[in-house]
Design a protein around this motif. Structure first.
Motif, PDB file in Angstrom:
ATOM      1  N   ASN A  32       0.826  -1.213   0.000  1.00 59.84           N
ATOM      2  CA  ASN A  32       0.000   0.000   0.000  1.00 59.84           C
ATOM      3  C   ASN A  32       0.859   1.263   0.000  1.00 59.84           C
ATOM      4  OD1 ASN A  32      -2.400  -1.377  -0.081  1.00 59.84           O
ATOM      5  ND2 ASN A  32      -2.756  -1.271   2.117  1.00 59.84           N
ATOM      6  N   THR A  33       1.991   1.212   0.678  1.00 60.08           N
ATOM      7  CA  THR A  33       2.886   2.366   0.699  1.00 60.08           C
ATOM      8  C   THR A  33       3.407   2.649  -0.705  1.00 60.08           C
ATOM      9  OG1 THR A  33       3.529   1.908   2.975  1.00 60.08           O
ATOM     10  CG2 THR A  33       5.021   3.297   1.679  1.00 60.08           C
ATOM     11  N   ALA A  34       3.815   1.599  -1.410  1.00 60.56           N
ATOM     12  CA  ALA A  34       4.311   1.762  -2.778  1.00 60.56           C
ATOM     13  C   ALA A  34       3.207   2.285  -3.701  1.00 60.56           C
ATOM     14  CB  ALA A  34       4.870   0.449  -3.302  1.00 60.56           C
ATOM     15  N   VAL A  35       1.990   1.805  -3.502  1.00 64.83           N
ATOM     16  CA  VAL A  35       0.856   2.283  -4.307  1.00 64.83           C
ATOM     17  C   VAL A  35       0.662   3.779  -4.082  1.00 64.83           C
ATOM     18  CG1 VAL A  35      -1.658   2.166  -4.578  1.00 64.83           C
ATOM     19  CG2 VAL A  35      -0.330   0.055  -4.410  1.00 64.83           C
ATOM     20  N   GLU A  36       0.684   4.208  -2.821  1.00 65.77           N
ATOM     21  CA  GLU A  36       0.482   5.624  -2.505  1.00 65.77           C
ATOM     22  C   GLU A  36       1.607   6.495  -3.057  1.00 65.77           C
ATOM     23  OE1 GLU A  36      -0.094   6.090   1.690  1.00 65.77           O
ATOM     24  OE2 GLU A  36      -1.795   4.715   1.712  1.00 65.77           O
ATOM     25  N   LEU A  37       2.834   6.004  -2.981  1.00 70.26           N
ATOM     26  CA  LEU A  37       3.974   6.802  -3.432  1.00 70.26           C
ATOM     27  C   LEU A  37       4.088   6.887  -4.954  1.00 70.26           C
ATOM     28  CD1 LEU A  37       6.679   5.611  -0.893  1.00 70.26           C
ATOM     29  CD2 LEU A  37       5.549   7.841  -0.959  1.00 70.26           C
ATOM     30  N   THR A  38       3.654   5.854  -5.646  1.00 68.90           N
ATOM     31  CA  THR A  38       3.815   5.832  -7.102  1.00 68.90           C
ATOM     32  C   THR A  38       2.576   6.279  -7.862  1.00 68.90           C
ATOM     33  OG1 THR A  38       3.102   3.528  -7.288  1.00 68.90           O
ATOM     34  CG2 THR A  38       5.474   3.927  -6.985  1.00 68.90           C
ATOM     35  N   GLY A  39       1.408   6.048  -7.282  1.00 71.20           N
ATOM     36  CA  GLY A  39       0.175   6.335  -8.005  1.00 71.20           C
ATOM     37  C   GLY A  39      -0.210   5.216  -8.969  1.00 71.20           C
ATOM     38  N   TYR A  40       0.550   4.122  -8.964  1.00 68.70           N
ATOM     39  CA  TYR A  40       0.265   2.980  -9.825  1.00 68.70           C
ATOM     40  C   TYR A  40      -0.747   2.070  -9.131  1.00 68.70           C
ATOM     41  CZ  TYR A  40       3.783   4.009 -13.361  1.00 68.70           C
ATOM     42  OH  TYR A  40       4.487   4.571 -14.395  1.00 68.70           O
ATOM     43  N   SER A  41      -1.347   1.178  -9.898  1.00 69.50           N
ATOM     44  CA  SER A  41      -2.394   0.314  -9.367  1.00 69.50           C
ATOM     45  C   SER A  41      -1.835  -0.719  -8.391  1.00 69.50           C
ATOM     46  CB  SER A  41      -3.110  -0.420 -10.504  1.00 69.50           C
ATOM     47  OG  SER A  41      -2.249  -1.403 -11.063  1.00 69.50           O
ATOM     48  N   ARG A  42      -2.716  -1.198  -7.519  1.00 72.41           N
ATOM     49  CA  ARG A  42      -2.337  -2.238  -6.554  1.00 72.41           C
ATOM     50  C   ARG A  42      -1.864  -3.493  -7.273  1.00 72.41           C
ATOM     51  NH1 ARG A  42      -3.994  -0.533  -1.596  1.00 72.41           N
ATOM     52  NH2 ARG A  42      -5.719   0.940  -1.569  1.00 72.41           N
ATOM     53  N   SER A  43      -2.523  -3.834  -8.374  1.00 74.26           N
ATOM     54  CA  SER A  43      -2.139  -5.052  -9.095  1.00 74.26           C
ATOM     55  C   SER A  43      -0.750  -4.900  -9.721  1.00 74.26           C
ATOM     56  CB  SER A  43      -3.181  -5.432 -10.148  1.00 74.26           C
ATOM     57  OG  SER A  43      -3.315  -4.410 -11.108  1.00 74.26           O
ATOM     58  N   TRP A  44      -0.419  -3.717 -10.229  1.00 71.59           N
ATOM     59  CA  TRP A  44       0.903  -3.501 -10.806  1.00 71.59           C
ATOM     60  C   TRP A  44       1.974  -3.603  -9.724  1.00 71.59           C
ATOM     61  CZ3 TRP A  44       4.963  -0.039 -10.314  1.00 71.59           C
ATOM     62  CH2 TRP A  44       5.929  -0.078 -11.317  1.00 71.59           C
ATOM     63  N   VAL A  45       1.740  -2.960  -8.595  1.00 70.71           N
ATOM     64  CA  VAL A  45       2.702  -3.006  -7.489  1.00 70.71           C
ATOM     65  C   VAL A  45       2.860  -4.442  -6.981  1.00 70.71           C
ATOM     66  CG1 VAL A  45       3.137  -2.283  -5.099  1.00 70.71           C
ATOM     67  CG2 VAL A  45       2.414  -0.593  -6.807  1.00 70.71           C
ATOM     68  N   ALA A  46       1.749  -5.160  -6.836  1.00 73.53           N
ATOM     69  CA  ALA A  46       1.809  -6.549  -6.378  1.00 73.53           C
ATOM     70  C   ALA A  46       2.639  -7.397  -7.332  1.00 73.53           C
ATOM     71  CB  ALA A  46       0.406  -7.119  -6.232  1.00 73.53           C
ATOM     72  N   ALA A  47       2.481  -7.171  -8.627  1.00 66.82           N
ATOM     73  CA  ALA A  47       3.256  -7.920  -9.624  1.00 66.82           C
ATOM     74  C   ALA A  47       4.745  -7.608  -9.486  1.00 66.82           C
ATOM     75  CB  ALA A  47       2.764  -7.596 -11.029  1.00 66.82           C
ATOM     76  N   GLN A  48       5.083  -6.360  -9.211  1.00 69.24           N
ATOM     77  CA  GLN A  48       6.491  -5.985  -9.034  1.00 69.24           C
ATOM     78  C   GLN A  48       7.067  -6.625  -7.773  1.00 69.24           C
ATOM     79  OE1 GLN A  48       7.820  -4.610 -11.697  1.00 69.24           O
ATOM     80  NE2 GLN A  48       5.705  -4.609 -12.416  1.00 69.24           N
ATOM     81  N   TYR A  49       6.296  -6.660  -6.695  1.00 69.56           N
ATOM     82  CA  TYR A  49       6.744  -7.319  -5.453  1.00 69.56           C
ATOM     83  C   TYR A  49       6.986  -8.805  -5.712  1.00 69.56           C
ATOM     84  CZ  TYR A  49       6.246  -3.717  -1.779  1.00 69.56           C
ATOM     85  OH  TYR A  49       6.423  -2.627  -0.958  1.00 69.56           O
ATOM     86  N   ARG A  50       6.075  -9.440  -6.464  1.00 73.68           N
ATOM     87  CA  ARG A  50       6.253 -10.867  -6.780  1.00 73.68           C
ATOM     88  C   ARG A  50       7.515 -11.085  -7.608  1.00 73.68           C
ATOM     89  NH1 ARG A  50       0.704 -10.517  -7.573  1.00 73.68           N
ATOM     90  NH2 ARG A  50       0.953 -10.424  -9.837  1.00 73.68           N
ATOM     91  N   GLU A  51       7.760 -10.194  -8.561  1.00 78.54           N
ATOM     92  CA  GLU A  51       8.947 -10.325  -9.404  1.00 78.54           C
ATOM     93  C   GLU A  51      10.225 -10.175  -8.574  1.00 78.54           C
ATOM     94  OE1 GLU A  51      11.072  -7.950 -13.032  1.00 78.54           O
ATOM     95  OE2 GLU A  51       8.901  -8.212 -13.142  1.00 78.54           O
ATOM     96  N   LEU A  52      10.240  -9.217  -7.680  1.00 80.50           N
ATOM     97  CA  LEU A  52      11.408  -9.037  -6.813  1.00 80.50           C
ATOM     98  C   LEU A  52      11.634 -10.277  -5.945  1.00 80.50           C
ATOM     99  CD1 LEU A  52      10.798  -5.326  -5.832  1.00 80.50           C
ATOM    100  CD2 LEU A  52      12.738  -6.185  -7.163  1.00 80.50           C
ATOM    101  N   LYS A  53      10.550 -10.816  -5.416  1.00 73.61           N
ATOM    102  CA  LYS A  53      10.651 -12.026  -4.604  1.00 73.61           C
ATOM    103  C   LYS A  53      11.179 -13.191  -5.439  1.00 73.61           C
ATOM    104  CE  LYS A  53       8.045 -15.134  -1.645  1.00 73.61           C
ATOM    105  NZ  LYS A  53       6.753 -15.453  -1.052  1.00 73.61           N
ATOM    106  N   ALA A  54      10.676 -13.341  -6.657  1.00 75.32           N
ATOM    107  CA  ALA A  54      11.100 -14.422  -7.546  1.00 75.32           C
ATOM    108  C   ALA A  54      12.581 -14.294  -7.915  1.00 75.32           C
ATOM    109  CB  ALA A  54      10.245 -14.439  -8.815  1.00 75.32           C
ATOM    110  N   ARG A  55      13.072 -13.067  -7.952  1.00 74.44           N
ATOM    111  CA  ARG A  55      14.484 -12.834  -8.262  1.00 74.44           C
ATOM    112  C   ARG A  55      15.381 -13.079  -7.054  1.00 74.44           C
ATOM    113  NH1 ARG A  55      14.376  -7.030 -10.641  1.00 74.44           N
ATOM    114  NH2 ARG A  55      16.584  -7.196 -10.195  1.00 74.44           N
ATOM    115  N   GLY A  56      14.774 -13.369  -5.899  1.00 75.88           N
ATOM    116  CA  GLY A  56      15.542 -13.683  -4.701  1.00 75.88           C
ATOM    117  C   GLY A  56      16.017 -12.478  -3.925  1.00 75.88           C
TER     118      GLY A  56
END
Length: 66
Positions: free
Chosen positions: A27-51
């Motif tokens: 939610n913090t990233a969503v508020e700071l970027t103005g991007y959608s929750r789904s986009w931010v969630a996808a980025q968090y998943r990608e970062l996690k997948a990258r280790g």
């Protein structure tokens, strides 16, 4: 609270990475970027997948030299 004006994708990715590595909620990233929750969630998943650790940047929040 109104959403900030949407920023560039590159800048949003930097903010998401910073939020992720310091253990901030999505939610913090969503508020700071103005991007959608789904986009931010996808980025968090990608970062996690990258280790990338969710707490990798937390030491930067504390001055351990004192």
């Amino acid at each position: 609270m109104s959403a900030p004006e949407q920023i560039t994708r590159d800048r949003a990715l930097e903010i998401v990475r910073d939020c992720y590595t310091t253990g901030q909620p999505q939610n913090t990233a969503v508020e700071l970027t103005g991007y959608s929750r789904s986009w931010v969630a996808a980025q968090y998943r990608e970062l996690k997948a990258r280790g990338i650790s969710r707490v990798a940047g937390q030491l930067e929040l504390f001055d351990l030299t004192g």
